[in-house]
Design a protein around this motif. Structure first.
Motif, PDB file in Angstrom:
ATOM      1  N   UNK A 190      16.695 -71.638 -33.979  1.00 15.00           N
ATOM      2  CA  UNK A 190      17.259 -71.323 -33.503  1.00 15.00           C
ATOM      3  C   UNK A 190      17.772 -72.708 -32.344  1.00 15.00           C
ATOM      4  N   UNK A 191      19.088 -72.368 -31.932  1.00 14.29           N
ATOM      5  CA  UNK A 191      20.201 -73.388 -31.649  1.00 14.29           C
ATOM      6  C   UNK A 191      20.269 -74.871 -32.222  1.00 14.29           C
ATOM      7  N   UNK A 221      17.056 -63.699 -47.038  1.00 11.18           N
ATOM      8  CA  UNK A 221      16.326 -62.403 -47.210  1.00 11.18           C
ATOM      9  C   UNK A 221      15.176 -61.967 -45.256  1.00 11.18           C
ATOM     10  N   UNK A 222      14.407 -63.584 -45.165  1.00 10.35           N
ATOM     11  CA  UNK A 222      13.870 -63.250 -44.048  1.00 10.35           C
ATOM     12  C   UNK A 222      14.523 -64.411 -43.018  1.00 10.35           C
ATOM     13  N   UNK A 223      15.604 -65.390 -43.559  1.00 11.73           N
ATOM     14  CA  UNK A 223      16.167 -66.026 -42.117  1.00 11.73           C
ATOM     15  C   UNK A 223      17.178 -65.066 -41.242  1.00 11.73           C
ATOM     16  N   UNK A 224      17.120 -65.541 -39.784  1.00 15.26           N
ATOM     17  CA  UNK A 224      17.761 -65.804 -38.679  1.00 15.26           C
ATOM     18  C   UNK A 224      18.490 -66.394 -38.496  1.00 15.26           C
ATOM     19  N   UNK A 225      19.363 -66.780 -38.343  1.00 14.20           N
ATOM     20  CA  UNK A 225      20.210 -68.346 -37.547  1.00 14.20           C
ATOM     21  C   UNK A 225      20.819 -67.873 -36.402  1.00 14.20           C
ATOM     22  N   UNK A 226      20.296 -67.971 -35.228  1.00 16.20           N
ATOM     23  CA  UNK A 226      21.106 -68.245 -33.930  1.00 16.20           C
ATOM     24  C   UNK A 226      21.818 -68.764 -34.144  1.00 16.20           C
ATOM     25  N   UNK A 227      23.375 -68.313 -33.562  1.00 19.70           N
ATOM     26  CA  UNK A 227      24.063 -68.811 -33.002  1.00 19.70           C
ATOM     27  C   UNK A 227      25.414 -68.826 -34.458  1.00 19.70           C
ATOM     28  N   UNK A 240       3.709 -61.771 -35.270  1.00 20.98           N
ATOM     29  CA  UNK A 240       5.765 -61.079 -34.667  1.00 20.98           C
ATOM     30  C   UNK A 240       6.219 -62.512 -35.908  1.00 20.98           C
ATOM     31  N   UNK A 241       7.407 -62.489 -35.434  1.00 21.75           N
ATOM     32  CA  UNK A 241       8.286 -63.095 -35.856  1.00 21.75           C
ATOM     33  C   UNK A 241       7.987 -64.602 -35.316  1.00 21.75           C
ATOM     34  N   UNK A 242       8.769 -65.644 -36.063  1.00 21.79           N
ATOM     35  CA  UNK A 242       8.635 -66.980 -35.726  1.00 21.79           C
ATOM     36  C   UNK A 242      10.073 -67.677 -35.324  1.00 21.79           C
ATOM     37  N   UNK A 243      10.000 -68.347 -34.173  1.00 20.98           N
ATOM     38  CA  UNK A 243      10.829 -68.964 -33.679  1.00 20.98           C
ATOM     39  C   UNK A 243      11.032 -70.182 -34.230  1.00 20.98           C
ATOM     40  N   UNK A 244      12.109 -70.617 -34.543  1.00 20.69           N
ATOM     41  CA  UNK A 244      11.758 -72.555 -34.760  1.00 20.69           C
ATOM     42  C   UNK A 244      12.879 -72.892 -33.846  1.00 20.69           C
ATOM     43  N   UNK A 245      12.623 -73.096 -33.151  1.00 18.87           N
ATOM     44  CA  UNK A 245      13.675 -73.796 -31.903  1.00 18.87           C
ATOM     45  C   UNK A 245      14.539 -75.396 -32.718  1.00 18.87           C
ATOM     46  N   UNK A 246      15.285 -75.758 -32.831  1.00 20.02           N
ATOM     47  CA  UNK A 246      16.213 -76.729 -33.716  1.00 20.02           C
ATOM     48  C   UNK A 246      16.769 -77.244 -32.591  1.00 20.02           C
ATOM     49  N   UNK A 247      17.001 -77.321 -31.149  1.00 18.67           N
ATOM     50  CA  UNK A 247      18.326 -77.416 -30.535  1.00 18.67           C
ATOM     51  C   UNK A 247      17.655 -79.155 -30.183  1.00 18.67           C
ATOM     52  N   UNK A 248      16.691 -79.427 -30.303  1.00 16.96           N
ATOM     53  CA  UNK A 248      16.282 -81.237 -30.116  1.00 16.96           C
ATOM     54  C   UNK A 248      16.283 -81.920 -31.655  1.00 16.96           C
ATOM     55  N   UNK A 249      16.176 -81.149 -32.473  1.00 16.64           N
ATOM     56  CA  UNK A 249      15.960 -81.706 -33.916  1.00 16.64           C
ATOM     57  C   UNK A 249      17.186 -82.961 -33.993  1.00 16.64           C
ATOM     58  N   UNK A 250      16.938 -83.700 -34.201  1.00 14.85           N
ATOM     59  CA  UNK A 250      18.464 -84.821 -34.469  1.00 14.85           C
ATOM     60  C   UNK A 250      18.873 -85.288 -36.075  1.00 14.85           C
TER      61      UNK A 250
END
Length: 71
Positions: free
Chosen positions: A42-43, A61-67, A5-15
């Protein structure tokens, strides 16, 4: 190995991020695209999102930025 499936990378805590991370994410996105999948970022913190946009990662083309995108 192909992602099921698609891969989600959660960046919310990446400083901290630099161009080497952007290159790694671009390579991952390319591999996912070849398998019909997408990389979803994500985030990201505002400074990380600015780097993503500066490097043009969000335009691949294969990148989606949530937000919202920065102006």
């Amino acid at each position: 190995m192909q992602a099921p499936c698609d891969v989600i990378v959660d960046l919310t805590e990446l400083r901290f991020a630099d161009s080497s991370l952007m290159v790694d994410l671009a390579v991952l996105a390319r591999r996912l695209r070849m398998g019909g999948r997408q990389l979803r970022l994500r985030g990201p913190q505002p400074h990380v999102q600015a780097l993503i946009e500066h490097m043009g990662l969000h335009r691949l083309p294969a990148v989606a930025l949530d937000g919202p995108l920065l102006n």
